[in-house]
Design a protein around this motif. Structure first.
Motif, short mmCIF file in Angstrom:
data_model
loop_
_atom_site.label_atom_id
_atom_site.label_comp_id
_atom_site.label_asym_id
_atom_site.label_seq_id
_atom_site.Cartn_x
_atom_site.Cartn_y
_atom_site.Cartn_z
N GLU A 162 -0.90 7.13 -16.81
CA GLU A 162 0.46 7.83 -17.01
C GLU A 162 0.86 8.31 -15.71
OE1 GLU A 162 2.10 11.38 -19.79
OE2 GLU A 162 0.44 10.07 -20.61
N GLU A 163 0.25 9.02 -15.01
CA GLU A 163 0.51 9.50 -13.34
C GLU A 163 0.99 8.21 -12.81
OE1 GLU A 163 -2.50 11.48 -11.57
OE2 GLU A 163 -1.35 11.65 -9.70
N LEU A 164 0.35 7.03 -12.83
CA LEU A 164 0.75 6.04 -12.01
C LEU A 164 2.00 5.05 -12.44
CD1 LEU A 164 -2.68 4.40 -11.45
CD2 LEU A 164 -1.46 5.47 -9.80
N GLY A 165 2.13 5.56 -13.63
CA GLY A 165 3.33 4.85 -14.58
C GLY A 165 2.80 3.33 -14.63
N ILE A 166 1.87 3.23 -14.84
CA ILE A 166 1.48 1.59 -15.15
C ILE A 166 0.46 1.67 -16.20
CG2 ILE A 166 -0.48 1.40 -13.58
CD1 ILE A 166 0.54 -1.42 -12.87
N GLY A 167 0.99 0.64 -17.18
CA GLY A 167 0.12 0.46 -18.59
C GLY A 167 -1.02 -0.51 -18.33
N VAL A 168 -2.14 -0.21 -19.07
CA VAL A 168 -3.26 -0.83 -18.83
C VAL A 168 -3.41 -1.58 -20.36
CG1 VAL A 168 -5.86 -0.53 -18.97
CG2 VAL A 168 -4.64 0.98 -17.59
N VAL A 169 -3.70 -2.95 -20.00
CA VAL A 169 -3.98 -4.04 -21.13
C VAL A 169 -5.55 -4.16 -21.17
CG1 VAL A 169 -3.41 -6.03 -22.39
CG2 VAL A 169 -1.63 -4.88 -20.78
N PHE A 212 0.85 -1.22 -0.07
CA PHE A 212 0.13 -0.02 -0.07
C PHE A 212 0.81 1.29 0.09
CE2 PHE A 212 -4.02 -1.87 2.06
CZ PHE A 212 -4.43 -2.48 0.96
N SER A 213 2.27 1.06 -0.45
CA SER A 213 3.00 2.45 -0.32
C SER A 213 2.36 3.32 -1.45
CB SER A 213 4.40 1.98 -1.06
OG SER A 213 4.95 1.11 -0.25
N PRO A 214 2.31 4.60 -0.95
CA PRO A 214 3.13 5.35 -0.31
C PRO A 214 2.52 5.48 1.50
CG PRO A 214 1.87 7.13 -1.46
CD PRO A 214 1.39 5.65 -1.71
N LEU A 215 1.22 4.56 1.75
CA LEU A 215 0.53 4.79 2.85
C LEU A 215 1.66 4.27 4.12
CD1 LEU A 215 -3.01 3.70 2.50
CD2 LEU A 215 -2.00 5.72 1.97
N ARG A 216 1.74 5.04 5.25
CA ARG A 216 2.67 4.53 6.18
C ARG A 216 1.63 3.94 7.50
NH1 ARG A 216 5.04 9.08 8.19
NH2 ARG A 216 6.53 7.61 9.42
N GLY A 217 0.29 3.79 7.34
CA GLY A 217 -0.44 3.67 8.38
C GLY A 217 -1.93 3.86 7.88
N PHE A 218 -2.64 3.60 9.11
CA PHE A 218 -4.17 3.80 8.66
C PHE A 218 -4.28 5.43 8.57
CE2 PHE A 218 -4.17 -0.13 10.90
CZ PHE A 218 -4.70 -0.99 9.83
N LEU A 219 -5.18 5.65 7.62
CA LEU A 219 -5.39 7.14 7.26
C LEU A 219 -5.78 8.02 8.26
CD1 LEU A 219 -7.24 7.18 3.79
CD2 LEU A 219 -4.86 7.19 4.21
N ASN A 220 -5.29 9.13 8.42
CA ASN A 220 -5.87 10.08 9.33
C ASN A 220 -6.93 10.82 8.78
OD1 ASN A 220 -4.72 12.11 7.83
ND2 ASN A 220 -2.72 12.32 8.89
N LEU A 257 -11.67 10.65 0.21
CA LEU A 257 -13.06 10.58 -0.19
C LEU A 257 -13.48 11.62 -1.18
CD1 LEU A 257 -13.56 8.62 2.12
CD2 LEU A 257 -15.21 10.19 3.07
N ASP A 258 -13.12 12.87 -1.07
CA ASP A 258 -13.32 13.98 -2.01
C ASP A 258 -12.40 13.83 -3.20
OD1 ASP A 258 -15.24 14.75 -0.12
OD2 ASP A 258 -13.86 16.11 1.02
N THR A 259 -11.19 13.69 -3.26
CA THR A 259 -10.55 13.95 -4.55
C THR A 259 -9.84 12.79 -4.88
OG1 THR A 259 -8.49 14.63 -3.27
CG2 THR A 259 -10.20 16.41 -3.56
N MET A 260 -9.98 11.61 -4.48
CA MET A 260 -9.14 10.56 -4.71
C MET A 260 -7.76 10.68 -4.46
SD MET A 260 -10.49 8.09 -7.66
CE MET A 260 -8.98 8.22 -8.71
N ARG A 261 -7.27 11.50 -3.71
CA ARG A 261 -5.95 11.74 -3.40
C ARG A 261 -5.59 12.06 -1.95
NH1 ARG A 261 -3.20 12.90 -8.01
NH2 ARG A 261 -4.66 13.03 -9.86
N LEU A 262 -4.32 11.68 -1.63
CA LEU A 262 -3.97 12.22 -0.17
C LEU A 262 -3.68 13.76 -0.19
CD1 LEU A 262 -1.22 9.41 0.12
CD2 LEU A 262 -3.56 9.26 0.97
N THR A 263 -3.67 14.21 1.08
CA THR A 263 -3.52 15.67 1.15
C THR A 263 -1.93 16.19 0.45
OG1 THR A 263 -2.39 15.15 3.33
CG2 THR A 263 -4.87 15.86 3.35
N ASP A 264 -1.21 15.01 0.29
CA ASP A 264 -0.05 15.72 -0.53
C ASP A 264 -0.09 15.84 -1.99
OD1 ASP A 264 0.14 13.20 -1.10
OD2 ASP A 264 2.21 12.78 -0.13
N GLY A 265 -1.19 15.33 -2.53
CA GLY A 265 -1.82 15.15 -3.81
C GLY A 265 -1.38 13.73 -4.52
#
Ligand code: PPS
Length: 572
Positions: A322-329, A55-63, A71-79
């Motif tokens: 592209e952002e994830l750097g993983i291709g979709v087949v 689950f990187s980059p998570l370092r624990g259960f979400l604060n 929930l709102d943006t599908m992103r962590l607070t650091d973007g």
């Protein structure tokens, strides 16, 4: 001392949350004096992927801030893109008194210490909002929404983890690789392109063909990465599936494919889940992910409407690929073309106007139940043999005959006659869980309040489900006055084999007239209170497989009718 953490979003360095050496010893000692939280099966899956870097980059259960942001943006607070809220849900009681900076020991159900959590915040979950934002629905027909509303604790504890040890497994050791081990393997083997195949189902020839083609398409290696944490209720158990995958693997060209098991607790969250799967596979060192129609979808709601559009998941992953750097087949539905004796993509087959064949998962289950022959074009015989071991034909399955009816309706007499007739036929173990026997042993001490009756009936259901699982025959004969308890039993037992409900529909007047035990007279006289049918309810079943009329037929005839029905249904 804190664990060293290297964060680089998606596929860079993996978070290393595991303590080692002196820090590990110190944390173990400290944990002896810390309050503990016992993790649920789902949390055990989540913590394994948090601790192993999946689950990187998570370092624990979400604060709270990251949770709101996800929930709102599908992103962590650091973007950073992160689509699924990974929360430590607890009861109000467990949450009470915890605050920022507190240290808590997280343990599995045996008490084994897995990690120490440093609390960042504790808050009450807004479950309706979470369900809407993450799953797009508040319907209980969605398994993750049902879990959120009915099982998850009402409070969340956010915070970072220091890993003591990964959850223990006793199965398939050689197939359980961490992201770091997987990456190392790819590097050592020189596989610079690896496409992952996510699955929670057994794989057959169509899957073999599509995954083989996907690997050829990217000119790389295939990672069969099945989920062995929690999947959709009702799925084929993972032990069976893994034995099937191992057989299937033998059919790929040498060096083409590898299996590794993913201890993920799926949420069946469709689009958001697909993005999450991509992030996880990136962490495991894959360069591509096969994403199909309705990827990780929970199917349809009770009214038949699908929760997500067929390509919503694929589109969302593609949008972020592209952002994830993983291709979709894209997953291409492969069908069997008898004329060519090959599998080909359905779109091409339809374009060419060729005849084709396919067998759906539901059809396969039906064929297994009926003991029907499964064609070799569909699956490999070794795979089918594995499935047959855990999915015997109806004839070889266990089953429960569950009698329900008023006191004095004749349940016990018919149940006894049925048992004797089955013993006369021989060949199958039969257990009769009659009301009196149950109340003397299994339910000794319980009375006739609604709660006690429920407990009694569901205990009977539990024992019957175990008998059914072990391929025996259970005959139960309690009053079982409440529909909800009978439904719970039906669901529990039907997972393992047959459930046949017999409503002994003897009218109250007749039962009262018979009054074999003199209890109706006592109930009318007010000596016994809360007697079923007199001053306590009996909810007559509406969906019983058999209804017996004891005013027209003898107990023996009723037992014969039940036997005939069991034969017709294929259980005998
Ligand atoms: S239940 O409701 O399913 O838990 O009941 P069950 O375990 O089958 O027990 C029913 C037998 O207990 C006797 N009995 C009563 N029945 C109904 N209501 C009340 N209040 C009550 N008190 C005692 C009764 O003999 C039932 O036996 P059967 O064989 O059904 O006549």
């Amino acid at each position: 001392m804190k664990a060293q953490t290297l964060i680089e979003p998606h596929g860079g360095e993996l978070c290393d949350l595991m303590l080692t050496g002196e820090a590990l010893e110190a944390a173990r000692k400290e944990a002896l004096h810390l309050p503990s939280i016992t993790l649920t099966p789902r949390q055990i899956c989540d913590i394994e992927l948090l601790l192993n870097g999946g689950f990187s980059p998570l370092r624990g259960f979400l604060n709270k801030a990251d949770y709101e942001s996800v929930l709102d943006t599908m992103r962590l607070t650091d973007g950073t893109l992160w689509s699924m809220p990974i929360t430590l849900d607890v009861s109000e009681e467990t949450a009470g008194g915890r605050s920022e900076g507190d240290r808590v020991a997280l343990r599995d159900q045996t008490g084994l210490l897995l990690a120490v959590l440093t609390v960042e915040d504790v808050w009450k979950a807004d479950k309706e909002r979470e369900a809407e934002q993450v799953f797009g629905t508040q319907s209980h027909g969605h398994p993750a929404v049902a879990y959120l509303f009915d099982q998850a604790g009402d409070f969340y504890v956010g915070g970072t983890l220091e890993g003591i040890q990964l959850p223990r497994h006793y199965d398939f050791h050689e197939l359980r690789r961490t992201p770091a081990e997987m990456r190392e393997m790819f590097e050592t083997q020189g596989w610079d392109k690896v496409v992952a195949f996510q699955t929670r189902n057994p794989m057959h020839r169509a899957h073999k063909e599509l995954t083989d083609r996907a690997a050829a398409e990217i000119g790389g290696h295939l990672l069969i990465h099945p989920v062995v944490g929690l999947t959709k209720p009702g799925d084929i158990d993972y032990y069976t599936r893994v034995r099937c995958y191992k057989e299937l693997l033998k059919h790929y060209p040498e060096g083409r494919a590898t299996i590794s098991l993913l201890p993920l607790a799926m949420r069946m969250g469709g689009p958001r889940e697909a993005v999450w799967h991509a992030i996880i596979r990136k962490n495991y060192g894959c360069t591509h992910l096969i994403v199909g129609r309705d990827h990780a979808g929970p199917g349809k709601d009770k009214d038949g409407t699908p929760f997500y559009g067929p390509y919503e998941a694929q589109d969302l992953v593609l949008e972020h690929s592209e952002e994830l750097g993983i291709g979709v087949v894209p997953f291409r539905l492969m069908v069997y073309v008898p004329e060519h004796d090959t599998y080909e993509p359905i779109d091409e087959v339809q374009e060419k106007g060729l005849d084709f064949e396919m067998i759906s998962g539901t059809q396969l289950r039906q064929m297994l139940t009926e003991g029907a022959e499964i064609p070799s074009w569909f699956s490999y015989p070794e795979v089918v043999a594995e499935l047959r071991k855990t999915h015997p034909s109806k004839h070889n399955q266990g089953f429960t005959v569950f009698f329900t009816g008023l006191s004095g309706s004749g349940k016990s007499t018919i149940a006894n006659a049925l048992m004797v007739k089955m013993l006369e036929r021989g060949g199958r173990p039969v257990t009769l869980l009659d009301g009196d026997v149950v109340r003397t042993h299994l339910s000794k001490g319980l009375g006739f309040s609604q709660e006690d009756r429920s407990t009694n009936v569901q205990r009977i259901g539990y024992v019957a489900s175990e008998i059914t699982k072990h391929r025996g025959i259970a005959i139960c004969a309690p009053i079982a006055p409440y529909e909800a308890d009978r439904r719970a039993n039906r669901n529990r037992i039907a997972q393992y084999g047959g459930y046949v409900e017999v409503f002994v529909d003897t009218p109250l007047e007749v039962c009262e007239q018979r009054d074999v035990k003199g209890l109706y007279a006592k109930a009318r006289a007010g000596i016994i209170k809360g007697f079923t049918g007199i001053d306590d309810p009996y909810e007559a079943p509406t969906d019983a497989e058999i209804v017996c009329d004891t005013t027209r037929y003898s107990a023996e005839e009723c037992a014969e009718q039940v036997l005939a029905k069991l034969e017709e249904m294929g259980y005998l």
